[in-house]
Scaffold this motif. Structure first.
Motif, PDB file in Angstrom:
ATOM      1  N   LEU A  31       0.829  -1.208   0.000  1.00 32.47           N
ATOM      2  CA  LEU A  31       0.000   0.000   0.000  1.00 32.47           C
ATOM      3  C   LEU A  31       0.861   1.254   0.000  1.00 32.47           C
ATOM      4  O   LEU A  31       0.526   2.244  -0.662  1.00 32.47           O
ATOM      5  CB  LEU A  31      -0.936  -0.005   1.208  1.00 32.47           C
ATOM      6  CG  LEU A  31      -2.027  -1.074   1.215  1.00 32.47           C
ATOM      7  CD1 LEU A  31      -2.785  -1.046   2.532  1.00 32.47           C
ATOM      8  CD2 LEU A  31      -2.963  -0.901   0.036  1.00 32.47           C
ATOM      9  N   ASN A  32       1.975   1.224   0.721  1.00 28.52           N
ATOM     10  CA  ASN A  32       2.866   2.374   0.766  1.00 28.52           C
ATOM     11  C   ASN A  32       3.489   2.643  -0.597  1.00 28.52           C
ATOM     12  O   ASN A  32       3.727   3.797  -0.953  1.00 28.52           O
ATOM     13  CB  ASN A  32       3.950   2.162   1.821  1.00 28.52           C
ATOM     14  CG  ASN A  32       4.739   3.414   2.108  1.00 28.52           C
ATOM     15  OD1 ASN A  32       4.404   4.505   1.683  1.00 28.52           O
ATOM     16  ND2 ASN A  32       5.819   3.251   2.828  1.00 28.52           N
ATOM     17  N   TRP A  34       2.091   2.205  -3.566  1.00 28.89           N
ATOM     18  CA  TRP A  34       1.093   2.918  -4.348  1.00 28.89           C
ATOM     19  C   TRP A  34       0.821   4.301  -3.784  1.00 28.89           C
ATOM     20  O   TRP A  34       0.648   5.266  -4.538  1.00 28.89           O
ATOM     21  CB  TRP A  34      -0.203   2.112  -4.436  1.00 28.89           C
ATOM     22  CG  TRP A  34      -0.056   0.966  -5.372  1.00 28.89           C
ATOM     23  CD1 TRP A  34       0.119  -0.347  -5.047  1.00 28.89           C
ATOM     24  CD2 TRP A  34      -0.038   1.028  -6.795  1.00 28.89           C
ATOM     25  NE1 TRP A  34       0.251  -1.101  -6.181  1.00 28.89           N
ATOM     26  CE2 TRP A  34       0.147  -0.285  -7.266  1.00 28.89           C
ATOM     27  CE3 TRP A  34      -0.156   2.060  -7.719  1.00 28.89           C
ATOM     28  CZ2 TRP A  34       0.213  -0.579  -8.625  1.00 28.89           C
ATOM     29  CZ3 TRP A  34      -0.091   1.759  -9.071  1.00 28.89           C
ATOM     30  CH2 TRP A  34       0.095   0.453  -9.507  1.00 28.89           C
ATOM     31  N   TYR A  35       0.800   4.422  -2.462  1.00 32.27           N
ATOM     32  CA  TYR A  35       0.548   5.724  -1.856  1.00 32.27           C
ATOM     33  C   TYR A  35       1.689   6.687  -2.160  1.00 32.27           C
ATOM     34  O   TYR A  35       1.445   7.863  -2.456  1.00 32.27           O
ATOM     35  CB  TYR A  35       0.352   5.600  -0.336  1.00 32.27           C
ATOM     36  CG  TYR A  35       0.037   6.929   0.289  1.00 32.27           C
ATOM     37  CD1 TYR A  35      -1.239   7.458   0.215  1.00 32.27           C
ATOM     38  CD2 TYR A  35       1.026   7.678   0.909  1.00 32.27           C
ATOM     39  CE1 TYR A  35      -1.533   8.695   0.738  1.00 32.27           C
ATOM     40  CE2 TYR A  35       0.741   8.917   1.440  1.00 32.27           C
ATOM     41  CZ  TYR A  35      -0.539   9.415   1.356  1.00 32.27           C
ATOM     42  OH  TYR A  35      -0.822  10.648   1.871  1.00 32.27           O
ATOM     43  N   PHE A  39       1.570  10.241  -3.885  1.00 35.43           N
ATOM     44  CA  PHE A  39       2.151  11.375  -3.166  1.00 35.43           C
ATOM     45  C   PHE A  39       3.154  12.111  -4.050  1.00 35.43           C
ATOM     46  O   PHE A  39       3.138  13.336  -4.138  1.00 35.43           O
ATOM     47  CB  PHE A  39       2.831  10.862  -1.885  1.00 35.43           C
ATOM     48  CG  PHE A  39       3.639  11.893  -1.148  1.00 35.43           C
ATOM     49  CD1 PHE A  39       3.034  12.743  -0.247  1.00 35.43           C
ATOM     50  CD2 PHE A  39       5.007  11.996  -1.349  1.00 35.43           C
ATOM     51  CE1 PHE A  39       3.773  13.692   0.441  1.00 35.43           C
ATOM     52  CE2 PHE A  39       5.761  12.939  -0.670  1.00 35.43           C
ATOM     53  CZ  PHE A  39       5.143  13.797   0.226  1.00 35.43           C
ATOM     54  N   LEU A 125      -1.270  14.888   2.969  1.00 34.81           N
ATOM     55  CA  LEU A 125      -0.560  13.775   2.338  1.00 34.81           C
ATOM     56  C   LEU A 125       0.687  13.382   3.127  1.00 34.81           C
ATOM     57  O   LEU A 125       0.970  12.192   3.300  1.00 34.81           O
ATOM     58  CB  LEU A 125      -0.179  14.140   0.899  1.00 34.81           C
ATOM     59  CG  LEU A 125      -1.321  14.270  -0.105  1.00 34.81           C
ATOM     60  CD1 LEU A 125      -0.799  14.773  -1.437  1.00 34.81           C
ATOM     61  CD2 LEU A 125      -2.056  12.968  -0.273  1.00 34.81           C
ATOM     62  N   LEU A 129       1.528   9.860   5.151  1.00 33.48           N
ATOM     63  CA  LEU A 129       2.791   9.160   4.892  1.00 33.48           C
ATOM     64  C   LEU A 129       3.541   8.887   6.195  1.00 33.48           C
ATOM     65  O   LEU A 129       4.095   7.797   6.382  1.00 33.48           O
ATOM     66  CB  LEU A 129       3.656   9.980   3.935  1.00 33.48           C
ATOM     67  CG  LEU A 129       4.892   9.300   3.367  1.00 33.48           C
ATOM     68  CD1 LEU A 129       4.519   8.055   2.567  1.00 33.48           C
ATOM     69  CD2 LEU A 129       5.673  10.260   2.501  1.00 33.48           C
ATOM     70  N   PHE A 132       2.019   5.900   7.835  1.00 30.93           N
ATOM     71  CA  PHE A 132       2.561   4.686   7.215  1.00 30.93           C
ATOM     72  C   PHE A 132       3.926   4.360   7.813  1.00 30.93           C
ATOM     73  O   PHE A 132       4.204   3.206   8.155  1.00 30.93           O
ATOM     74  CB  PHE A 132       2.727   4.869   5.700  1.00 30.93           C
ATOM     75  CG  PHE A 132       1.545   4.454   4.879  1.00 30.93           C
ATOM     76  CD1 PHE A 132       1.255   3.118   4.679  1.00 30.93           C
ATOM     77  CD2 PHE A 132       0.733   5.396   4.282  1.00 30.93           C
ATOM     78  CE1 PHE A 132       0.179   2.720   3.903  1.00 30.93           C
ATOM     79  CE2 PHE A 132      -0.343   5.017   3.510  1.00 30.93           C
ATOM     80  CZ  PHE A 132      -0.621   3.682   3.322  1.00 30.93           C
TER      81      PHE A 132
END
Length: 153
Positions: A31-32, A34-35, A39, A125, A129, A132
């Motif tokens: 997931l990170n 893609w995030y 970002f 955002l 992050l 995460f």
């Protein structure tokens, strides 16, 4: 004796060890990935917006863009080593990823608070992050602990 118990005992006797890779950490890394891509794209678009519409000093804009490129390189390395360390159950790779996590978190804090102009979207955002990163730090330490305890010398 039940058949399941027999198979469990026979696999234990054969020296089969359990899988120690952390599934929650692996999902979080996925997931990170893609995030961070979203970002990064959003940051590039916001820099274009800020460069055109805001009185951004040119030297500061160059610094922010160079730091964004450095952020991309560090985050790519960090995710690679975390992915490899978790799936291969390697403490050293996982430790390297946690070591790289700190400069990445510092850059996220920079984009959260310290750049010349911080938009609300950037603040949001960067805060996500950092969440995460906090979870990955916790799960990474737990994984390294599990990998280290299982190692036979």
């Amino acid at each position: 004796m039940a058949p399941a118990t027999f198979f469990q005992l026979s696999s234990f006797a054969a020296g089969v060890r359990s899988v120690l890779s952390s599934t929650p950490l692996q999902v979080l890394l996925y997931l990170n990935t893609w995030y961070f891509a979203a970002f990064y794209l959003a940051e590039i678009l916001m820099f274009i917006y800020k460069g055109i519409l805001l009185p951004y000093p040119p030297d500061n804009l160059v610094l922010d863009v160079v730091l964004l490129l450095l952020f991309l390189a560090l985050e790519t390395l960090r995710i690679f080593y975390a992915w490899k360390g978790n799936l291969c159950e390697r403490s050293l790779s996982s430790f390297v990823s946690l070591f790289i996590l700190f400069p990445c978190a510092a850059l996220a804090v920079y984009y959260l608070l310290l750049q010349t102009f911080v938009l609300r979207l950037e603040f949001l955002l960067s805060a996500v992050l950092l969440c995460f990163y906090g979870l990955e730090l916790l799960l990474g330490v737990i994984s390294i602990s599990a990998f280290s305890r299982s190692r036979v010398y």
